[in-house]
Motif scaffolding. Structure first.
Motif, mmCIF file in Angstrom:
data_model
loop_
_atom_site.group_PDB
_atom_site.id
_atom_site.type_symbol
_atom_site.label_atom_id
_atom_site.label_comp_id
_atom_site.label_asym_id
_atom_site.label_seq_id
_atom_site.Cartn_x
_atom_site.Cartn_y
_atom_site.Cartn_z
ATOM 1 N N SER A 1 0.835 -1.209 0.000
ATOM 2 C CA SER A 1 0.000 0.000 0.000
ATOM 3 C C SER A 1 0.866 1.254 0.000
ATOM 4 C CB SER A 1 -0.924 0.003 1.217
ATOM 5 O OG SER A 1 -1.812 -1.089 1.186
ATOM 6 N N ILE A 2 1.973 1.218 0.741
ATOM 7 C CA ILE A 2 2.900 2.346 0.762
ATOM 8 C C ILE A 2 3.520 2.542 -0.619
ATOM 9 C CG2 ILE A 2 5.116 3.156 1.688
ATOM 10 C CD1 ILE A 2 4.315 1.800 4.340
ATOM 11 N N ILE A 3 3.914 1.430 -1.256
ATOM 12 C CA ILE A 3 4.474 1.507 -2.611
ATOM 13 C C ILE A 3 3.437 2.064 -3.579
ATOM 14 C CG2 ILE A 3 5.322 0.128 -4.557
ATOM 15 C CD1 ILE A 3 6.573 -1.775 -2.480
ATOM 16 N N ALA A 4 2.189 1.596 -3.450
ATOM 17 C CA ALA A 4 1.120 2.069 -4.337
ATOM 18 C C ALA A 4 0.874 3.562 -4.153
ATOM 19 C CB ALA A 4 -0.166 1.283 -4.072
ATOM 20 N N THR A 5 0.872 4.018 -2.900
ATOM 21 C CA THR A 5 0.543 5.415 -2.596
ATOM 22 C C THR A 5 1.661 6.373 -2.960
ATOM 23 O OG1 THR A 5 -0.876 4.668 -0.773
ATOM 24 C CG2 THR A 5 -0.205 6.984 -0.764
ATOM 25 N N PHE A 6 2.913 5.961 -2.714
ATOM 26 C CA PHE A 6 4.027 6.906 -2.863
ATOM 27 C C PHE A 6 4.897 6.667 -4.100
ATOM 28 C CE2 PHE A 6 3.014 6.931 1.689
ATOM 29 C CZ PHE A 6 2.816 8.300 1.875
ATOM 30 N N ILE A 7 4.651 5.585 -4.841
ATOM 31 C CA ILE A 7 5.401 5.355 -6.084
ATOM 32 C C ILE A 7 4.452 5.164 -7.260
ATOM 33 C CG2 ILE A 7 7.048 3.878 -7.294
ATOM 34 C CD1 ILE A 7 8.296 3.175 -4.620
ATOM 35 N N HIS A 8 3.528 4.209 -7.145
ATOM 36 C CA HIS A 8 2.622 3.875 -8.241
ATOM 37 C C HIS A 8 1.750 5.071 -8.651
ATOM 38 C CE1 HIS A 8 -0.021 1.323 -10.660
ATOM 39 N NE2 HIS A 8 -1.058 1.855 -10.029
ATOM 40 N N SER B 1 10.189 -7.744 -3.903
ATOM 41 C CA SER B 1 10.502 -6.691 -4.874
ATOM 42 C C SER B 1 10.116 -7.116 -6.282
ATOM 43 C CB SER B 1 11.995 -6.357 -4.821
ATOM 44 O OG SER B 1 12.358 -5.875 -3.544
ATOM 45 N N ALA B 2 10.345 -8.397 -6.607
ATOM 46 C CA ALA B 2 10.010 -8.897 -7.938
ATOM 47 C C ALA B 2 8.510 -8.814 -8.186
ATOM 48 C CB ALA B 2 10.502 -10.337 -8.095
ATOM 49 N N ILE B 3 7.711 -9.198 -7.192
ATOM 50 C CA ILE B 3 6.250 -9.088 -7.317
ATOM 51 C C ILE B 3 5.846 -7.624 -7.484
ATOM 52 C CG2 ILE B 3 4.084 -9.273 -6.031
ATOM 53 C CD1 ILE B 3 4.852 -11.899 -7.180
ATOM 54 N N SER B 4 6.467 -6.745 -6.725
ATOM 55 C CA SER B 4 6.127 -5.319 -6.804
ATOM 56 C C SER B 4 6.404 -4.761 -8.196
ATOM 57 C CB SER B 4 6.922 -4.527 -5.757
ATOM 58 O OG SER B 4 6.646 -4.993 -4.450
ATOM 59 N N SER C 1 -5.775 1.766 -6.246
ATOM 60 C CA SER C 1 -4.473 1.101 -6.199
ATOM 61 C C SER C 1 -4.317 0.244 -4.956
ATOM 62 C CB SER C 1 -3.348 2.146 -6.257
ATOM 63 O OG SER C 1 -3.426 2.908 -7.438
ATOM 64 N N VAL C 2 -4.735 0.760 -3.801
ATOM 65 C CA VAL C 2 -4.590 -0.001 -2.558
ATOM 66 C C VAL C 2 -5.564 -1.177 -2.531
ATOM 67 C CG1 VAL C 2 -4.784 0.100 -0.042
ATOM 68 C CG2 VAL C 2 -3.713 1.986 -1.281
ATOM 69 N N ILE C 3 -6.788 -0.954 -2.988
ATOM 70 C CA ILE C 3 -7.751 -2.062 -3.039
ATOM 71 C C ILE C 3 -7.273 -3.140 -4.009
ATOM 72 C CG2 ILE C 3 -10.085 -2.686 -3.791
ATOM 73 C CD1 ILE C 3 -11.091 -0.145 -2.501
ATOM 74 N N ALA C 4 -6.605 -2.727 -5.088
ATOM 75 C CA ALA C 4 -6.029 -3.716 -6.010
ATOM 76 C C ALA C 4 -4.960 -4.550 -5.317
ATOM 77 C CB ALA C 4 -5.445 -3.012 -7.226
ATOM 78 N N ARG C 5 -4.249 -3.972 -4.337
ATOM 79 C CA ARG C 5 -3.256 -4.745 -3.568
ATOM 80 C C ARG C 5 -3.954 -5.722 -2.627
ATOM 81 N NH1 ARG C 5 -1.324 -4.748 -7.199
ATOM 82 N NH2 ARG C 5 -2.094 -2.847 -8.119
ATOM 83 N N ILE C 6 -5.108 -5.315 -2.090
ATOM 84 C CA ILE C 6 -5.863 -6.220 -1.212
ATOM 85 C C ILE C 6 -6.328 -7.439 -1.996
ATOM 86 C CG2 ILE C 6 -7.955 -6.454 0.200
ATOM 87 C CD1 ILE C 6 -7.745 -3.473 0.819
ATOM 88 N N THR C 7 -6.768 -7.227 -3.225
ATOM 89 C CA THR C 7 -7.338 -8.313 -4.026
ATOM 90 C C THR C 7 -6.314 -8.950 -4.970
ATOM 91 O OG1 THR C 7 -8.069 -6.731 -5.714
ATOM 92 C CG2 THR C 7 -9.625 -7.267 -3.956
ATOM 93 N N MET C 8 -5.069 -8.523 -4.922
ATOM 94 C CA MET C 8 -4.043 -9.038 -5.833
ATOM 95 C C MET C 8 -3.868 -10.545 -5.646
ATOM 96 S SD MET C 8 -0.150 -7.619 -6.394
ATOM 97 C CE MET C 8 0.307 -7.823 -4.669
ATOM 98 N N PHE C 9 -4.080 -11.292 -6.722
ATOM 99 C CA PHE C 9 -3.984 -12.748 -6.620
ATOM 100 C C PHE C 9 -3.205 -13.372 -7.778
ATOM 101 C CE2 PHE C 9 -5.704 -16.983 -7.646
ATOM 102 C CZ PHE C 9 -5.320 -17.661 -6.494
#
Length: 291
Positions: free
Chosen positions: A74-81, A157-160, A219-227
């Motif tokens: 979520s931090i990566i999504a908010t501050f980079i993505h 990191s690879a997944i990110s 973006s954060v909700i996409a991280r919650i549901t990322m499968f």
């Protein structure tokens, strides 16, 4: 005449309401209620109270690991993505040379399914034939050998990297907001001596906070549901280094623990509501940007 028009309004609302009740409201209520049951999908659900939640919170540390990974993503999504997507939107908005080409190329990856990207990245990060490792070895690090998705140190990191720079939704949302800003505001600011940077910082950014907030939520909700990206690459491993709450739900399903899985799904829904509430408050999305 008013009553006649009102009748037509209700007639048009009814189909939408039926679709909402059938495909959203009823399933959500079913998920919530069966989260308190023991249910294998074959026998009738058996009420067990909070046993599924006790299992989730106390039996092992999978939820803790999942939430920690979610927080980091979520931090990566908010501050980079999101900032990266917004930056591309600002560049396209200024229409420099080649902006149409950049816009087209930037949007191409989004027509490829996430599952396909996961398979592609499995080859990119492959130690023997992967583009990344071969490129690093050509730079002079001939002894460099890393299985990115199977190394605890690098798997997260690879997944990110499989999603962090694919921010076309953010770009489209921000760009649409930028294009809606009245040109008179920019002209007035320039007359008052504002620089280009000051216009972006003092005018554009405050006026697009709604689209930025929406981008953070999505973006954060996409991280919650990322499968798919996780399941097709690391399956939550190695260890629990890329484990997340969607994989928890999947584990419950394949073990025929549907009550447990629905309890996990309920937690996902609560997390999503929490993200929505916090982001709405932080970006003041319930207030007009022009007041």
């Amino acid at each position: 005449m008013y009553k006649y028009n009102k009748l037509w309004v209700y007639l048009f609302i009814v189909p939408t309401l039926l679709v909402f009740l059938t495909f959203y409201f009823v399933p959500i209520i079913t998920v919530f209620t069966t989260g308190f049951t023991e249910w294998n999908g074959f026998n009738a659900p058996k009420f067990v109270g909070f046993d599924n939640y006790k299992m989730i919170f106390t039996d092992d540390n999978t939820l803790t690991v999942s939430l920690i990974n979610l927080l980091k993503w979520s931090i990566i999504a908010t501050f980079i993505h999101v900032p990266f997507g917004a930056l591309v939107a600002f560049i396209i908005y200024k229409r420099p040379v080649g902006w149409r080409f950049v816009r087209g190329v930037f949007m191409i990856p989004n027509v490829i399914a996430v599952s396909a990207w996961a398979i592609i990245y499995r080859f990119i990060f492959n130690d023997q034939m992967g583009l990344l490792n071969n490129f690093i070895r050509k730079l002079g690090f001939s002894n460099f050998h890393t299985n990115w998705f199977f190394d605890t140190q690098y798997a997260f990191s690879a997944i990110s990297l499989t999603w962090v720079f694919y921010a076309v939704i953010v770009t489209l949302l921000v760009l649409s907001d930028l294009m809606a800003i009245p040109k008179e505001l920019h002209e007035a600011a320039k007359i008052d001596g504002a620089t280009e940077g000051q216009i972006h910082w003092r005018i554009n950014l405050p006026l697009i906070r709604g689209s930025l907030g929406t981008s953070v939520i999505l973006s954060v909700i996409a991280r919650i549901t990322m499968f798919e990206a996780i399941f097709l690459t690391t399956k939550g491993g190695p260890g629990n280094s890329t484990y997340n709450i969607s994989v928890m739900l999947y584990d419950g399903i394949i073990n025929y623990q549907f009550g447990y899985a629905n309890a996990v799904a309920t937690i996902m829904i609560i997390l999503g509501i929490g993200v929505l509430a916090i982001t709405t408050k932080a970006f003041r999305m319930n207030k007009s940007v022009y007041n």
